[in-house]
Design a protein around this motif. Structure first.
Motif, PDB file in Angstrom:
ATOM      1  N   TRP A   1       6.534  -6.148 -18.657  1.00  0.00           N
ATOM      2  CA  TRP A   1       6.711  -6.434 -17.249  1.00  0.00           C
ATOM      3  C   TRP A   1       6.159  -7.984 -17.123  1.00  0.00           C
ATOM      4  CZ3 TRP A   1       9.067  -4.609 -13.182  1.00  0.00           C
ATOM      5  CH2 TRP A   1       9.624  -3.442 -13.178  1.00  0.00           C
ATOM      6  N   THR A   2       4.822  -8.195 -17.540  1.00  0.00           N
ATOM      7  CA  THR A   2       4.318  -9.479 -17.333  1.00  0.00           C
ATOM      8  C   THR A   2       5.038 -10.450 -18.047  1.00  0.00           C
ATOM      9  OG1 THR A   2       2.256  -8.472 -17.457  1.00  0.00           O
ATOM     10  CG2 THR A   2       2.303 -10.715 -17.506  1.00  0.00           C
ATOM     11  N   GLY A   3       5.561 -10.220 -19.210  1.00  0.00           N
ATOM     12  CA  GLY A   3       6.500 -11.461 -19.764  1.00  0.00           C
ATOM     13  C   GLY A   3       7.562 -11.545 -19.103  1.00  0.00           C
ATOM     14  N   GLY A   4       8.417 -10.603 -18.492  1.00  0.00           N
ATOM     15  CA  GLY A   4       9.509 -10.859 -17.771  1.00  0.00           C
ATOM     16  C   GLY A   4       9.359 -11.483 -16.647  1.00  0.00           C
ATOM     17  N   ILE A   5       8.251 -11.333 -15.793  1.00  0.00           N
ATOM     18  CA  ILE A   5       8.005 -12.103 -14.697  1.00  0.00           C
ATOM     19  C   ILE A   5       7.794 -13.524 -14.968  1.00  0.00           C
ATOM     20  CG2 ILE A   5       6.354 -12.372 -12.622  1.00  0.00           C
ATOM     21  CD1 ILE A   5       6.001  -9.321 -12.931  1.00  0.00           C
TER      22      ILE A   5
ATOM     23  N   CYS B   1       0.815  -1.223   0.120  1.00  0.00           N
ATOM     24  CA  CYS B   1      -0.020  -0.045  -0.030  1.00  0.00           C
ATOM     25  C   CYS B   1       0.841   1.315  -0.002  1.00  0.00           C
ATOM     26  CB  CYS B   1      -0.833   0.038   1.296  1.00  0.00           C
ATOM     27  SG  CYS B   1      -2.266  -1.235   1.040  1.00  0.00           S
ATOM     28  N   PHE B   2       2.163   1.112   0.412  1.00  0.00           N
ATOM     29  CA  PHE B   2       3.137   2.289   0.342  1.00  0.00           C
ATOM     30  C   PHE B   2       3.809   2.440  -1.036  1.00  0.00           C
ATOM     31  CE2 PHE B   2       2.144   1.402   4.557  1.00  0.00           C
ATOM     32  CZ  PHE B   2       1.968   2.529   5.103  1.00  0.00           C
ATOM     33  N   VAL B   3       3.538   1.427  -1.868  1.00  0.00           N
ATOM     34  CA  VAL B   3       4.053   1.652  -3.112  1.00  0.00           C
ATOM     35  C   VAL B   3       3.108   2.074  -4.323  1.00  0.00           C
ATOM     36  CG1 VAL B   3       5.252   0.147  -4.933  1.00  0.00           C
ATOM     37  CG2 VAL B   3       5.568  -0.557  -2.498  1.00  0.00           C
ATOM     38  N   ASN B   4       3.954   2.891  -5.366  1.00  0.00           N
ATOM     39  CA  ASN B   4       3.072   3.323  -6.401  1.00  0.00           C
ATOM     40  C   ASN B   4       2.662   2.174  -7.304  1.00  0.00           C
ATOM     41  OD1 ASN B   4       2.125   4.169  -8.886  1.00  0.00           O
ATOM     42  ND2 ASN B   4       3.427   6.301  -8.528  1.00  0.00           N
ATOM     43  N   LEU B   5       1.424   2.002  -7.285  1.00  0.00           N
ATOM     44  CA  LEU B   5       0.961   0.721  -8.190  1.00  0.00           C
ATOM     45  C   LEU B   5       0.248   0.927  -9.342  1.00  0.00           C
ATOM     46  CD1 LEU B   5      -0.619  -1.218  -5.040  1.00  0.00           C
ATOM     47  CD2 LEU B   5       1.458  -1.623  -6.019  1.00  0.00           C
ATOM     48  N   ASP B   6       0.641   2.197 -10.072  1.00  0.00           N
ATOM     49  CA  ASP B   6      -0.262   2.290 -11.320  1.00  0.00           C
ATOM     50  C   ASP B   6       0.341   1.452 -12.354  1.00  0.00           C
ATOM     51  OD1 ASP B   6      -1.375   4.674 -10.192  1.00  0.00           O
ATOM     52  OD2 ASP B   6       0.011   6.106 -10.843  1.00  0.00           O
ATOM     53  N   THR B   7       1.749   1.236 -12.494  1.00  0.00           N
ATOM     54  CA  THR B   7       2.118   0.485 -13.534  1.00  0.00           C
ATOM     55  C   THR B   7       1.417  -1.242 -13.349  1.00  0.00           C
ATOM     56  OG1 THR B   7       4.091   1.575 -13.745  1.00  0.00           O
ATOM     57  CG2 THR B   7       4.008  -0.775 -14.489  1.00  0.00           C
ATOM     58  N   LEU B   8       1.438  -1.644 -11.860  1.00  0.00           N
ATOM     59  CA  LEU B   8       1.230  -2.814 -11.387  1.00  0.00           C
ATOM     60  C   LEU B   8      -0.511  -3.070 -11.825  1.00  0.00           C
ATOM     61  CD1 LEU B   8       3.271  -3.215  -8.198  1.00  0.00           C
ATOM     62  CD2 LEU B   8       3.795  -4.163 -10.712  1.00  0.00           C
ATOM     63  N   TYR B   9      -1.017  -1.983 -11.556  1.00  0.00           N
ATOM     64  CA  TYR B   9      -2.699  -1.894 -11.987  1.00  0.00           C
ATOM     65  C   TYR B   9      -2.439  -2.512 -13.400  1.00  0.00           C
ATOM     66  CZ  TYR B   9      -7.477  -0.609 -11.619  1.00  0.00           C
ATOM     67  OH  TYR B   9      -8.894  -0.789 -11.597  1.00  0.00           O
ATOM     68  N   GLY B  10      -2.155  -2.153 -14.312  1.00  0.00           N
ATOM     69  CA  GLY B  10      -1.817  -2.246 -15.821  1.00  0.00           C
ATOM     70  C   GLY B  10      -1.327  -3.840 -16.029  1.00  0.00           C
ATOM     71  N   ILE B  11      -0.548  -4.048 -15.219  1.00  0.00           N
ATOM     72  CA  ILE B  11       0.053  -5.494 -15.271  1.00  0.00           C
ATOM     73  C   ILE B  11      -0.831  -6.532 -14.983  1.00  0.00           C
ATOM     74  CG2 ILE B  11       1.602  -7.262 -14.087  1.00  0.00           C
ATOM     75  CD1 ILE B  11       3.662  -4.906 -13.881  1.00  0.00           C
ATOM     76  N   THR B  12      -1.807  -6.200 -13.871  1.00  0.00           N
ATOM     77  CA  THR B  12      -2.968  -6.863 -13.462  1.00  0.00           C
ATOM     78  C   THR B  12      -3.977  -7.115 -14.617  1.00  0.00           C
ATOM     79  OG1 THR B  12      -2.987  -5.948 -11.239  1.00  0.00           O
ATOM     80  CG2 THR B  12      -4.849  -7.214 -11.811  1.00  0.00           C
ATOM     81  N   GLY B  13      -4.269  -6.247 -15.399  1.00  0.00           N
ATOM     82  CA  GLY B  13      -5.070  -6.290 -16.526  1.00  0.00           C
ATOM     83  C   GLY B  13      -4.769  -7.570 -17.392  1.00  0.00           C
ATOM     84  N   VAL B  14      -3.183  -7.421 -17.713  1.00  0.00           N
ATOM     85  CA  VAL B  14      -2.621  -8.318 -18.796  1.00  0.00           C
ATOM     86  C   VAL B  14      -2.621  -9.600 -18.147  1.00  0.00           C
ATOM     87  CG1 VAL B  14      -0.483  -8.805 -19.810  1.00  0.00           C
ATOM     88  CG2 VAL B  14      -1.336  -6.505 -19.649  1.00  0.00           C
ATOM     89  N   SER B  15      -2.436  -9.706 -16.863  1.00  0.00           N
ATOM     90  CA  SER B  15      -2.290 -11.203 -16.124  1.00  0.00           C
ATOM     91  C   SER B  15      -3.476 -11.708 -16.144  1.00  0.00           C
ATOM     92  CB  SER B  15      -1.863 -10.921 -14.809  1.00  0.00           C
ATOM     93  OG  SER B  15      -0.299 -10.303 -14.622  1.00  0.00           O
TER      94      SER B  15
END
Length: 463
Positions: free
Chosen positions: A431-435, A361-375
């Motif tokens: 990001w998703t492909g790298g993970i 919750c203390f991390v900027n999750l804007d990019t991770l939010y986009g990763i969620t849609g791809v995931s």
């Protein structure tokens, strides 16, 4: 070739004194309450949908409607596979069984991305809706919600079904109030739902293109994604071969109505295109009524977010528990995550999901939010592939709920989801492909060389 699956009792010889099966304690009603709470219609409406309004404007309802139609095909796949493979492992257990251990491992990694990112993203929205009574830092409020949800997740599942059921009633009431007020203050007709307009930076109306709608479908799929919780809970459902499918389909139908109807009302009731694109639903409600009603709705939404946090922690801990039981990790880690507490819940796995969620919750999750849609889209794609293979080999004549129009449904779904993925932003795909690549490397270097002792996906036996 898919490995032969073994009963859950044999999954962890390192800890033979540990109970390896979750307790069957819920039926269709309890499962539907928990699953609906994970969809969390009100918090989705108030936290996720405003972002869609910002990019899609009047096309938001249309995009969600298309996403819901696609989710019917996804729900068919989940229902058939969930009744064949009633495991707390959810997607990865189903895909491992049908498409092989590597495919199941990749689905597990994708689901782990989703389950770790989504709860804190939703939880941080709490501060905005507590603002009428108290001003809190979004990160601090989100962390508090995650910790509260973690404590609730340690309780018996039946108790949580009642807790979340009460909260669910309140959030449905909030969504209903928004719908009634929006329709009562309509500024435009139903034709606005297909006008495909969004307010541009210069204040003028811009046209929403077909490509923008296709790109937005990844988030639209995520909006009703919670119906998959029924599959995660299948190991704790009474008579899962009948109740899983009922819960999945009922949850999708109810959540679609609860989300889509208020979205339509907001689209028609916003005073102008700029207000709609701004997506400040709380302000719209206050403008349509008064501050007291606005405060009531905001508090209901805050409770809905807490409710969502509780159910997401419950679901996510079951995934981690199942991965340990199926030996995804080194032996000491497996033994720890597979432990069950006095209430029958996987308490270590619950803490392992909830506490990092509070930190995120203390991390900027804007990019991770986009990763969620791809995931989510990629995970649905692999589930559809598994559904295409579900009527071959020993599962061909197994007793299970069977989807209509097979194999056309999974084939069409595979084609559509592949196209949706191709239209996502490159950064999110990378990001998703790298993970996923890193997860494949773990598979190649650790899991595959130990195929006789690691990643032994289990199907719990029914009592």
């Amino acid at each position: 070739m898919t490995d032969t699956l073994r009963p859950a009792e044999a999954a962890l010889p390192e800890a033979p004194d540990s109970p390896q099966k979750l307790k069957r304690s819920i039926g269709v009603v309890g499962g539907t309450l928990l699953t609906l709470s994970c969809v969390t219609p009100a918090s989705t409406l108030f936290v996720v949908v405003p972002d869609l309004f910002g990019s899609l404007g009047t096309a938001t309802a249309l995009t969600i409607a298309i996403g819901s139609l696609l989710c019917i095909a996804v729900a068919f796949c989940y229902s058939e596979l969930g009744t064949l493979i009633p495991s707390a492992g959810g997607e990865y257990a189903m895909v491992s069984t049908m498409a092989g251990r590597l495919a199941g491992w990749l689905v597990f990694v994708l689901s782990l991305l989703v389950v770790m990112i989504v709860p804190p993203v939703i939880a941080m929205g709490t501060a905005d809706y507590l603002a009428p009574i108290v001003h809190l830092d979004p990160s601090t409020a989100g962390a508090g919600v995650m910790l509260l949800a973690t404590l609730a997740g340690l309780l018996d599942l039946r108790a949580n079904a009642w807790i979340t059921g009460v909260f669910l009633v309140l959030e449905v009431i909030a969504a209903a109030v928004v719908a009634v007020l929006g329709f009562a203050h309509s500024e435009r007709g139903a034709d606005s739902l297909v006008s495909l307009q969004v307010a541009g930076a210069d204040g003028h109306a811009d046209t929403v293109t077909a490509m923008l709608i296709v790109s937005g479908l990844a988030i639209a799929l995520f909006i009703t994604q919670g119906f998959s919780t029924a599959v995660y809970l299948s190991e704790e459902m009474e008579n899962p071969r009948r109740n899983v499918a009922r819960t999945v389909l009922a949850t999708l139908a109810i959540s679609t109505v609860v989300i889509l109807v208020p979205v339509i009302a907001i689209t028609m009731g916003a005073k102008d295109l700029s207000a709609l694109t701004g997506g400040d639903i709380g302000t719209m409600v206050t403008d349509w009524s008064d501050s007291a009603v606005g405060t009531f709705v905001s508090l209901c939404v805050a409770l809905a977010i807490i409710n969502a946090g509780i159910v997401m922690v419950i679901q996510n801990s079951r995934v981690l528990f199942a991965s340990a039981r199926d030996k995804a990790w080194p032996a000491p880690v497996n033994n720890i995550f597979a432990r069950l507490g006095r209430f029958g819940s996987p308490w270590v796995a619950t803490l392992a999901v909830g506490v990092p969620g509070a930190i995120l919750c203390f991390v900027n999750l804007d990019t991770l939010y986009g990763i969620t849609g791809v995931s989510v889209t990629a995970m649905y794609l692999l589930v559809a592939v598994a559904a295409l293979l579900s009527r071959k080999g020993p599962h061909q004549h197994a007793p299970a709920w069977r989807m209509p129009l097979w194999p056309a449904v999974p084939v069409l779904l595979i084609a559509v989801l592949t196209y949706i993925l191709s239209q996502q932003e490159t950064a999110y795909l990378l990001w998703t492909g790298g993970i996923t690549a890193a997860a494949t490397l773990y598979w190649a270097l650790y899991l595959r060389p130990r195929k006789d002792t690691r990643w032994l996906v289990s199907i719990p036996t029914e009592d």
